[in-house]
Design an enzyme around this catalytic site. Structure first.
Site, PDB file in Angstrom:
ATOM      1  N   GLU A  72      36.696 -48.660  80.528  1.00  0.00           N
ATOM      2  CA  GLU A  72      37.403 -47.592  80.036  1.00  0.00           C
ATOM      3  C   GLU A  72      36.356 -46.543  79.333  1.00  0.00           C
ATOM      4  OE1 GLU A  72      38.208 -50.629  79.367  1.00  0.00           O
ATOM      5  OE2 GLU A  72      40.429 -50.843  79.567  1.00  0.00           O
ATOM      6  N   PHE A 134      48.981 -58.965  69.383  1.00  0.00           N
ATOM      7  CA  PHE A 134      48.348 -59.006  70.584  1.00  0.00           C
ATOM      8  C   PHE A 134      47.647 -57.851  70.988  1.00  0.00           C
ATOM      9  CE2 PHE A 134      47.666 -59.175  75.012  1.00  0.00           C
ATOM     10  CZ  PHE A 134      46.725 -60.068  75.307  1.00  0.00           C
ATOM     11  N   GLN A 135      46.513 -57.637  71.133  1.00  0.00           N
ATOM     12  CA  GLN A 135      45.596 -56.270  71.417  1.00  0.00           C
ATOM     13  C   GLN A 135      46.002 -55.199  70.457  1.00  0.00           C
ATOM     14  OE1 GLN A 135      46.357 -55.951  75.886  1.00  0.00           O
ATOM     15  NE2 GLN A 135      44.461 -57.273  76.170  1.00  0.00           N
ATOM     16  N   LYS A 184      54.032 -48.949  72.329  1.00  0.00           N
ATOM     17  CA  LYS A 184      54.905 -49.404  73.548  1.00  0.00           C
ATOM     18  C   LYS A 184      56.425 -48.873  73.433  1.00  0.00           C
ATOM     19  CE  LYS A 184      55.063 -52.776  77.034  1.00  0.00           C
ATOM     20  NZ  LYS A 184      54.629 -54.318  77.365  1.00  0.00           N
ATOM     21  N   MET A 503      11.679 -43.707  77.307  1.00  0.00           N
ATOM     22  CA  MET A 503      11.732 -43.079  76.138  1.00  0.00           C
ATOM     23  C   MET A 503      11.534 -43.776  75.064  1.00  0.00           C
ATOM     24  SD  MET A 503      11.709 -40.379  75.017  1.00  0.00           S
ATOM     25  CE  MET A 503      12.581 -38.859  75.587  1.00  0.00           C
TER      26      MET A 503
END
Ligand SMILES: Cc1cc2nc3c(=O)[nH]c(=O)nc-3n(C[C@H](O)[C@H](O)[C@H](O)COP(=O)(O)OP(=O)(O)OC[C@H]3O[C@@H](n4cnc5c(N)ncnc54)[C@H](O)[C@@H]3O)c2cc1C
Ligand SMILES: Cc1ncc(C[n+]2csc(CCOP(=O)(O)OP(=O)(O)O)c2C)c(N)n1
Ligand SMILES: [Mg+2]
Length: 594
Positions: A72, A134-135, A184, A503
């Site tokens: 993602e 959940f999630q 949802k 760097m």
């Protein structure tokens, strides 16, 4: 697959509901219609339980192309790269919980550089919010400090207007990412849909576009009376699409001009009036002019700490500062300014230009000639010189310079990751056009290079897209090589492989007495084989004389993604450099200064 403008327009007309009576649609369908009405062509995302109705709605349409990334973070970076190159709003879609948390780095990256984006995230059903479902994660809470605005949509009837607001907020004023969190059940439930709103009004949000005429006139007087004027420009000129106005202004006045890292390409690097990038790794002439000018016109630049160095040192020299910025909170944030002008850079510069045309006063030619003489003396030190003739080891600067020489007249985009290679790209690839240099400046996010390139290549299939990266950064989103194959976005990756987190090593060498704590990258993968495993072409380049032929060969492979593993000098450092806490003119010019 390219989608024609006509197809989008007809989809938008159909989805605007013009002439249609109200219909019942699922929230997910409203969302897709909103995206169509906004003219969205591409969306980068990754599915999961909370967004499956939205994915189902995507399945039933064919005007928007969804790109399935592998992580993602890359979805947001790819949409962000697309936005930087095109000026359009970039759109990403992620699921709830880990989908959103994976996206956080991408959102923060876009936020720091003021990039217009809409990120749609799935959320657990409204009834489950707050129950450790959940999630579940608190998307609004997590993203609050890294978005321009965010929304949690609790009712499908609000979806269309929320999307309208999200796009409007993302692209207007100072652009930025907007998150729309969609539970949802909101994507599942039906709602009356009477078409996508054609207007949006928000009482509390009305960014100013037009600058104050009186302030602009004062600015003009200061500018024309200046003995040592300087024009310091940044990302705001690109974001506001005002490069033509900037060029006209500089041509009319004949004043020296510099760009920040984010502004490169806002003024043509090949023009003599351009002094190069300023700041921590800026040129001597750009930094000395900043310190020694008597009137500074700052345009769409935010006086970043990497630009002004030690503020006390910066304040030692008196100068009058005019600051043009669309965001009032940028003004006098780090440096006190004398003439603030809040407004859109295009509007303000247009007005300034017409005032100059009408004015009988002219710049002080004698003073300007002296100022240019001083600047040329600084420039003659040639602070970007390096060991060009080295035949033993590939100098990283040489790779960038060669790429620039080969592609300067081509239709090319350059993305980079973060580290030494990024600075060499900024110093040695001389950008003449806007929106060609795509990198993460504010957050400095390693891993953006490949996803940025992927996002751009989709939008600009006929352009060449190169990524200048390091062997450290490239591994942070390397999985996207798989996405590049699936969606046929052939990019050319130039990895300046110095076997170090270069760097970091440079800072350890200069600030930590050479204690190289965990900056050496051992056990690197065989990048040639890795590229091949992903279905692409890999090349190993170890000798300076092979640099140009390799780039030539890679460019010939138009339809292939090519990974060029350039083994570069592991000891090379980026110069000039302003050490932490130092003033911008207190620059290290090379290893002899250490
Ligand atoms: C390793 C590393 C090294 C770096 N070294 C340097 C360096 O040497 N030199 C350097 O310059 N940077 C350097 N940076 C980048 C630095 O951190 C900042 O990101 C950069 O300096 C900010 O550029 P900017 O001032 O142009 O601001 P941006 O972040 O581009 O901000 C744009 C400004 O324009 C305004 N704006 C936006 N739209 C409009 C509009 N339409 N009209 C008017 N105003 C508008 C915004 O409100 C904002 O104030 C480095 C970054 C990294 C990762
Ligand atoms: C996500 C992230 N983690 C850590 C850093 C700190 N950091 C900045 S540059 C750099 C090294 C980058 O190494 P590499 O990609 O090999 O580039 P090089 O400097 O060697 O050219 C690190 C670790 C960062 N900018 N981003
Ligand atoms: Mg490296």
């Amino acid at each position: 697959m390219e989608i024609s403008k006509a197809e989008i327009a007809s989809a938008a007309a159909a989805s605007s509901g013009a002439g249609n009576s109200t219909q019942e649609l699922m929230g997910a369908e409203v969302l897709v219609k909103a995206l169509q009405a906004e003219g969205v062509q591409y969306i980068w995302g990754y599915p999961g339980g909370a967004v499956l109705y939205i994915y189902d709605a995507f399945y039933k349409q064919d005007t928007i192309q969804h790109v399935l990334v592998r992580h993602e973070q890359a979805a947001v970076h790819a949409a962000d790269g697309y936005a930087r190159a095109t000026g359009e709003v970039g759109v990403a879609l992620v699921t709830s919980g880990p989908g959103l948390t994976n996206a956080v780095t991408g959102i923060a990256t876009a936020y720091m550089d003021s990039i217009p984006m809409v990120i749609i995230s799935g959320q657990v059903p409204t009834a489950a919010i707050g129950l450790d479902a959940f999630q579940e994660c608190d998307t609004v809470g997590i993203t609050r400090p890294i978005v321009k605005h965010n929304f949690l949509v609790k009712d499908p009837k609000d979806l269309a207007m929320t999307m309208k607001k999200a796009f409007h907020i993302a692209r207007s004023g100072r652009p930025g990412p907007v998150v729309v969190d969609v539970p949802k059940d909101v994507s599942f439930k039906k709602t009356p849909y009477a078409g996508y709103p054609d207007k949006v009004e928000m009482r509390s949000y009305n960014p100013v576009r037009k600058g104050h005429g009186g302030q602009i006139r004062k600015a003009l007087q200061l500018l024309l009376a200046a003995k040592r004027p300087y024009i310091y420009t940044g990302g705001g000129v690109l974001l506001g699409n005002a490069t033509n106005e900037l060029r006209t202004l500089v041509d009319m006045l004949g004043y020296p001009v510099t760009n920040t890292l984010m502004g490169l390409g806002a003024y043509p690097a090949s023009d003599r009036k351009f002094l190069g990038m300023l700041g921590m790794h800026g040129t001597i002439e750009a930094n000395n002019a900043m310190q020694n000018c008597d009137v500074l016109l700052a345009v769409g630049a935010r006086f970043d700490d990497r630009v002004i160095g030690n503020p006390k040192h910066f304040a030692q020299n008196e100068r009058k500062i005019i600051h043009v910025d669309i965001d009032p909170s940028s003004i006098s944030k780090r440096v006190k300014v004398d003439i603030p002008i809040v407004g859109d850079v295009k509007d303000v510069l247009t007005e300034l230009i017409s005032m100059i045309r009408e004015s009988t006063a002219k710049p002080d030619a004698g003073a300007l000639a002296d100022w240019w003489k001083t600047i040329e003396a600084w420039r003659s030190r040639d602070c970007l010189k390096y060991d060009r003739g080295n035949t033993d080891v590939i100098k990283p600067q040489y790779v960038v310079e060669t790429l620039w020489n080969m592609t300067k007249d081509a239709d090319a985009y350059i993305t980079s990751d973060v580290g030494q290679h990024q600075m060499w790209a900024a110093q040695y690839y001389r950008f003449d056009e806007p929106r060609r240099w795509i990198n993460s400046g504010g957050l400095g996010t390693m891993g953006v290079g490949i996803p940025y390139a992927m996002g751009i290549k989709l939008a600009k299939p006929d352009s060449e897209v190169f990524t200048i990266t390091g062997e450290g950064s490239v591994q942070m989103c390397i999985q996207e090589l798989s996405t590049c194959l699936q969606y046929n976005t052939p990019i050319k990756i130039c990895s300046l492989n110095n076997r170090y987190l270069g760097m970091v090593r440079q800072w350890q060498e200069i600030e930590y007495s050479g204690r190289y704590s965990h900056s050496y990258m051992d056990a690197l993968p065989n990048f040639v084989k890795l590229a091949e495993a992903y279905g692409h072409v890999g090349m190993l380049i170890e000798r300076p004389q092979d640099v140009e032929p390799a780039l030539r060969e890679a460019r010939k492979l138009k339809d292939r993604t090519v990974f060029m593993d350039f083994r570069t000098d592991p000891t090379e450092n980026v110069f000039p450099m302003v050490k932490a806490g130092m003033g911008i003119t207190e620059m290290l010019m090379g290893s002899e200064d250490l």
